[in-house]
Scaffold this motif. Structure first.
Motif, PDB file in Angstrom:
ATOM      1  N   UNK A 291      41.431  13.830  27.697  1.00 16.14           N
ATOM      2  CA  UNK A 291      42.377  12.808  28.138  1.00 16.14           C
ATOM      3  C   UNK A 291      41.643  11.487  28.345  1.00 16.14           C
ATOM      4  N   UNK A 292      42.290  10.393  27.982  1.00 15.33           N
ATOM      5  CA  UNK A 292      43.560  10.293  27.238  1.00 15.33           C
ATOM      6  C   UNK A 292      43.318  10.467  25.743  1.00 15.33           C
ATOM      7  N   UNK A 293      44.395  10.690  24.987  1.00 12.57           N
ATOM      8  CA  UNK A 293      44.295  10.826  23.536  1.00 12.57           C
ATOM      9  C   UNK A 293      44.046   9.451  22.930  1.00 12.57           C
ATOM     10  N   UNK A 294      42.930   9.320  22.234  1.00 15.09           N
ATOM     11  CA  UNK A 294      42.507   8.006  21.757  1.00 15.09           C
ATOM     12  C   UNK A 294      42.457   7.892  20.241  1.00 15.09           C
ATOM     13  N   UNK A 295      42.583   9.033  19.522  1.00 13.78           N
ATOM     14  CA  UNK A 295      42.397   8.984  18.078  1.00 13.78           C
ATOM     15  C   UNK A 295      43.541   9.704  17.380  1.00 13.78           C
ATOM     16  N   UNK A 296      43.820   9.277  16.172  1.00 12.41           N
ATOM     17  CA  UNK A 296      44.820   9.923  15.322  1.00 12.41           C
ATOM     18  C   UNK A 296      44.268  10.002  13.911  1.00 12.41           C
ATOM     19  N   UNK A 297      44.847  10.931  13.104  1.00  9.07           N
ATOM     20  CA  UNK A 297      44.354  11.151  11.740  1.00  9.07           C
ATOM     21  C   UNK A 297      45.518  11.125  10.774  1.00  9.07           C
ATOM     22  N   UNK A 298      45.342  10.420   9.671  1.00 10.99           N
ATOM     23  CA  UNK A 298      46.367  10.384   8.633  1.00 10.99           C
ATOM     24  C   UNK A 298      46.391  11.750   7.937  1.00 10.99           C
ATOM     25  N   UNK A 299      47.568  12.382   7.786  1.00  8.22           N
ATOM     26  CA  UNK A 299      47.608  13.763   7.296  1.00  8.22           C
ATOM     27  C   UNK A 299      47.177  13.931   5.846  1.00  8.22           C
ATOM     28  N   UNK A 300      47.336  12.922   5.030  1.00  7.21           N
ATOM     29  CA  UNK A 300      47.011  13.083   3.607  1.00  7.21           C
ATOM     30  C   UNK A 300      45.689  12.437   3.215  1.00  7.21           C
ATOM     31  N   UNK A 301      45.290  11.351   3.875  1.00 10.57           N
ATOM     32  CA  UNK A 301      44.046  10.661   3.492  1.00 10.57           C
ATOM     33  C   UNK A 301      42.860  11.074   4.335  1.00 10.57           C
ATOM     34  N   UNK A 302      43.080  11.663   5.512  1.00 11.60           N
ATOM     35  CA  UNK A 302      41.969  12.035   6.381  1.00 11.60           C
ATOM     36  C   UNK A 302      41.366  10.867   7.117  1.00 11.60           C
ATOM     37  N   UNK A 303      42.053   9.725   7.153  1.00  8.44           N
ATOM     38  CA  UNK A 303      41.530   8.542   7.830  1.00  8.44           C
ATOM     39  C   UNK A 303      41.769   8.671   9.331  1.00  8.44           C
ATOM     40  N   UNK A 304      40.694   8.492  10.118  1.00 14.16           N
ATOM     41  CA  UNK A 304      40.780   8.547  11.564  1.00 14.16           C
ATOM     42  C   UNK A 304      40.858   7.125  12.102  1.00 14.16           C
ATOM     43  N   UNK A 305      41.830   6.852  12.948  1.00 16.94           N
ATOM     44  CA  UNK A 305      42.014   5.538  13.544  1.00 16.94           C
ATOM     45  C   UNK A 305      42.188   5.683  15.047  1.00 16.94           C
ATOM     46  N   UNK A 306      42.075   4.548  15.743  1.00 17.33           N
ATOM     47  CA  UNK A 306      42.270   4.552  17.195  1.00 17.33           C
ATOM     48  C   UNK A 306      43.761   4.469  17.504  1.00 17.33           C
ATOM     49  N   UNK A 307      44.165   5.251  18.471  1.00 12.93           N
ATOM     50  CA  UNK A 307      45.576   5.225  18.903  1.00 12.93           C
ATOM     51  C   UNK A 307      45.719   4.569  20.262  1.00 12.93           C
ATOM     52  N   UNK A 308      44.590   4.092  20.832  1.00  8.35           N
ATOM     53  CA  UNK A 308      44.642   3.425  22.132  1.00  8.35           C
ATOM     54  C   UNK A 308      43.526   2.393  22.178  1.00  8.35           C
ATOM     55  N   UNK A 309      43.698   1.381  23.002  1.00 10.81           N
ATOM     56  CA  UNK A 309      42.678   0.335  23.166  1.00 10.81           C
ATOM     57  C   UNK A 309      41.852   0.544  24.422  1.00 10.81           C
ATOM     58  N   UNK A 310      41.871   1.757  24.967  1.00  7.80           N
ATOM     59  CA  UNK A 310      41.191   2.032  26.226  1.00  7.80           C
ATOM     60  C   UNK A 310      39.800   2.634  26.027  1.00  7.80           C
ATOM     61  N   UNK A 311      39.201   2.422  24.883  1.00  5.36           N
ATOM     62  CA  UNK A 311      37.833   2.899  24.669  1.00  5.36           C
ATOM     63  C   UNK A 311      36.868   2.084  25.538  1.00  5.36           C
ATOM     64  N   UNK A 312      36.136   2.746  26.393  1.00  5.07           N
ATOM     65  CA  UNK A 312      35.204   2.082  27.302  1.00  5.07           C
ATOM     66  C   UNK A 312      33.889   2.858  27.278  1.00  5.07           C
ATOM     67  N   UNK A 313      32.871   2.253  26.692  1.00  6.78           N
ATOM     68  CA  UNK A 313      31.582   2.944  26.564  1.00  6.78           C
ATOM     69  C   UNK A 313      30.980   3.243  27.922  1.00  6.78           C
TER      70      UNK A 313
END
Length: 846
Positions: A291-313
């Motif tokens: 938690x929280x869910x931060x990433x999503x994947x395109x079902x056909x291309x396999x491209x991983x993208x961010x689904x949230x702007x809350x990434x904090x190193x």
């Protein structure tokens, strides 16, 4: 009544049978196509049955259904079982319903399932039919299901030739799978033409087999051409999709926007391309931390993208994803594989460095330099040892004099405050500094909206130090008139004690006095003139004479200062003319410009007054006249057409205060166009000409000297090799002339000699001496000496020791074999050398 019941019951059953028959007929009539699939008698759940071409029946169908719930039809026409099925009868039928919801159109396709037992029973009936019906010798479509369970040998197809009606035909096949690898996979019955498969086949190893079928008679006759047979291996979903990497590593910046690309994964499937078996679907099945869910994947291309702007190193610097790929377009019965994806969060400068304290206190002794006096620390949550973490410190206020600097310790990221310029306790006892800090890297957009700099204050206390006398200012001046009287005292250099703020107890001594003009009083520092001061003396610049003074206290501490003595000018120099010789080219001009200078200051200088000074030569006033040009120059002109020559003209020049100086000016009246003509050439018209040799004259003299030296050198060398026998010269030898011979060929009567200057006769007599001896230098190795008298010549050749005695223009003389003595040669040449020298000088003068 009782008898009627069976009749009624029988008629109802008959009616139901008729209705069922009609229903089947109507159903068959509406079907757009019928497809027969041969399957084993037992089918497992989620088993591939076969593939039908749906587009042959309905191209625009967007809804596909099966009338039998035990079967499922996919978009590409693949037929799969949903449950395990046992075919109790020989046939089982079901219908595929194709419909388009937009135009409400619907079509049907009938699928007939026939198991292998039915095929074997029909073989004999087919053979009978084939005997009655005429068959064609043509390629027959044939396929084998990959990894088929049999039973083996598995019947595939029957090949038949039309000539079998008239001849006994034997059938045979060749090709891959028969007589080539994989061998013995297929065979054909010789008499019937039935084609069989002997074992399972892997489509990923062999996609198809191209066989050649032959029909021959027992005696070897071939009534038919070879028949190509293509056996296609129908794909089964027996290969799992595989990711190209076991673990994927990606990086994404913190605070990235939604939809930012992280990376792309890829998988491969060895099954048949462009089928449901290779239609892959990607998905994320787990994220750690969850938690929280931060990433999503395109079902056909396999491209991983961010689904949230809350990434904090600073909170989580790494995420781990468990990803899945599944064939059959992701349906639940598709084969699937998982892999791991590691996502590192890249640091951006979203955290500002802040001081751990808002104020600091430090102290330093005065006159101390290049020392560390304080270290300040900051906090920064960004990644350590990166540009986002490293600090840059700046002094914002309080360092106007440049006494301090602050640098960064690269290991600890601390700020180091140093003194780079000495502080003076007597001037400032305390210094207040304001410092700021930023990162090396620029701030991100989010951070820039806030304050971009943290600040702190530093109070620096300056500690007093007994530092001895101070020479301030380092350069002091005093004014003294030049030529002042000796032993005249004057103010000197003053140093002071900063603690006592006075000059008591300070001793002075002179360190450097270039001309030794003054002395320095030890107690007061005042100076006394001991030599005449001259402002115009050598090495005096701008009228200032510098001496160096050392001031010291009782403890021996000292300082050094410079006393500049400004020499006030007095009018002690009259103007003079620096160029004391002028040339007047009489043909082009009648005057020359005279310029005077005065080493005194301008107040004692121009305008100058030029006059002709009367001397014993009363003709100066009559011959010359002065005409003013400006304050420092005049024009000197001659009168009464003076002759060429050199004249001395005394000129008195006085400054504005009457101080004057007489300069004897040498004036040359010359017959020239420019002054250089008069100074570089010899001209008797200037009255003091002297004889000068030109370039060609000098070259002629040098050439004559070289020529005479060669003659003398030749004679000396020849005489040293000659024998002691005397040689008598002809009486008229003194009347002969010295000439240069260009004769190259010595003639035929040439005699070789190995020693020196010896001349041999040829026969009893030879040509006599007929000329004066001389020297001629030729190119190469030949040198000729000709003695000329009348028409005869004696030629001596020095090439390779050869001597030639020849006659020139007739005449016969007797030649003695004796050699000339050295003294005879010398007496002969001395008189002629003198004549040649006189002749050369005469030619040079001409």
């Amino acid at each position: 009544m009782a008898a009627a019941r069976p009749t009624s019951s029988g008629s109802g059953a008959l009616c139901r049978l008729v209705l069922l028959t009609l229903t089947i007929l109507i159903f068959a009539c509406d079907a757009c196509k019928k497809v027969t699939l041969r399957v084993p008698s037992k089918l497992d759940a989620e088993k591939f049955v076969g593939r039908v071409n749906l587009k042959e029946c309905f191209k625009s169908a967007n809804l596909i259904r099966s009338s039998d719930p035990d079967f499922q039809i996919l978009e590409d026409g693949s037929v799969y079982t949903k449950n395990a099925i046992l075919l109790s009868s020989e046939k089982r039928n079901f219908t595929i319903l194709l419909s388009n919801t937009e135009n409400q159109e619907e079509k049907k396709m009938v699928v007939l399932l026939e198991h292998q037992t039915k095929v074997l029973k029909k073989r004999h009936s087919k053979e009978k039919v084939l005997r009655r019906a005429k068959r064609r010798w043509a390629p027959i479509p044939c396929s084998v299901l990959e990894n088929s369970l049999g039973p083996f040998p598995l019947f595939l197809q029957q090949i038949q030739s039309d000539t079998a009606q008239n001849y006994t035909i034997y059938y045979s096949i060749r090709g891959p799978g028969v007589d080539r690898e994989p061998k013995n996979l297929f065979y054909v019955e010789r008499d019937t033409g039935n084609l069989y498969c002997t074992r399972p086949v892997d489509r990923e190893e062999y996609e198809s087999f191209e066989l050649i079928a032959f029909a021959t008679t027992p005696d070897g006759y071939t009534p038919e051409l070879p028949l190509p047979l293509v056996i296609k291996i129908e794909d089964e979903n027996d290969n799992y999709p595989i990711f190209t990497e076991t673990t994927y590593m990606f990086t994404v910046s913190e605070n990235s926007r939604v939809g930012s690309t992280v990376g792309q994964v890829c998988a491969t499937d060895k099954d048949e391309p462009d089928t449901m078996h290779t239609r892959l679907r990607y998905s994320i099945i787990q994220q750690l931390p969850a938690s929280p869910t931060l990433f999503s994947m395109h079902p056909t291309t396999g491209m991983i993208t961010t689904s949230s702007s809350q990434l904090d190193r600073e909170l989580v610097d790494r995420y781990q994803l468990k990803i899945k790929v599944q064939d059959m377009d992701g349906q639940y019965f598709g084969l699937q594989t998982t892999s791991t994806c590691i996502i590192d969060i890249k640091d951006v400068n979203d955290n500002l460095p802040t001081f751990t304290r808002s104020s600091y206190v430090a102290s330093v002794e005065e006159n101390t330099v290049d020392v560390e006096i304080l270290r300040v620390t900051v906090e920064d949550k960004d990644l350590i040892n990166t540009a986002n973490w490293r600090a840059n410190y700046t002094i914002l206020k309080g360092n106007e004099n440049g006494n301090f600097k602050i640098v960064t310790d690269l290991k600890t990221n601390e700020g180091i405050l140093c003194v780079v310029k000495p502080l003076n306790y007597e001037e400032r006892q305390q210094v207040n500094l304001q410092i700021g800090v930023v990162n090396e890297a620029p701030y991100s957009n989010e951070a820039s909206s806030r304050s971009a700099m943290s600040t702190a204050t530093i109070t620096v206390n300056v500690q007093n130090q007994d530092e001895g006398p101070e020479c301030s200012p380092a350069l002091q001046t005093v004014r003294i008139k030049e030529n002042t009287q000796l032993r005249t005292p004057s103010n000197g250099y003053k140093a002071y004690d900063p603690e006592a703020r006075s000059s008591r107890g300070i001793k002075y001594r002179k360190l450097n006095d270039p001309k030794q003009w003054v002395t320095v009083d030890e107690n007061s520092g005042s100076i006394t003139v001991i030599k005449s001061l001259d402002r115009e003396a050598e090495n005096i610049r701008n009228g200032i004479y510098n001496i160096t003074v050392v001031a010291s206290d009782e403890d021996g501490r000292s300082c050094t200062g410079t006393l500049g003595i400004i020499l006030e000018d007095v009018n002690d120099n009259g103007p003079s003319i620096p160029k004391q010789q002028v040339i007047i080219c009489k043909p082009v001009t009648s005057s020359a410009e005279i310029v005077a200078v005065d080493p005194d200051e301008p107040i004692n200088g121009p305008p100058f007054h030029f006059t002709l000074e009367s001397t014993s030569d009363s003709d100066v006033q009559r011959r010359w006249i002065l005409t003013g040009i400006n304050d420092t120059a005049t024009r000197l002109s001659y009168q009464n057409d003076l002759p060429f020559g050199t004249y001395t003209v005394p000129i008195r020049v006085a400054d504005r205060l009457g101080q004057s100086h007489i300069t004897p000016l040498t004036v040359i009246l010359c017959d020239c166009i420019i002054e250089n003509d008069c100074t570089s050439r010899v001209s008797p018209r200037t009255g003091n000409g002297e004889v000068k040799l030109g370039t060609w004259a000098i070259l002629a003299i040098l050439l004559g000297i070289a020529l005479l030296f060669c003659i003398l050198f030749t004679l000396v060398c020849g005489a040293s090799r000659a024998t002691k026998q005397p040689k008598v010269f002809p009486d008229d030898l003194a009347q002969q002339n010295l000439i240069v011979s260009n004769t190259e060929a010595p003639g035929d009567d040439k005699v070789y000699s190995t020693n020196g200057f010896t001349t041999h006769t040829v026969g009893s007599s030879a040509q006599g001496i007929c000329g004066t001896m001389g020297s001629g230098v030729k190119t190469g190795r030949q040198e000729n000496i000709e003695l000329v008298k009348g028409h005869q010549t004696l030629e001596l050749d020095r090439g390779d020791g050869q001597r030639t005695l020849d006659s020139c223009r007739g005449g016969h003389v007797e030649v003695d074999n004796r050699q000339y003595a050295y003294t005879e040669w010398r007496n002969f040449t001395q008189s002629h050398l003198g004549e040649e020298s006189i002749r050369g000088q005469t030619l040079t003068k001409n």
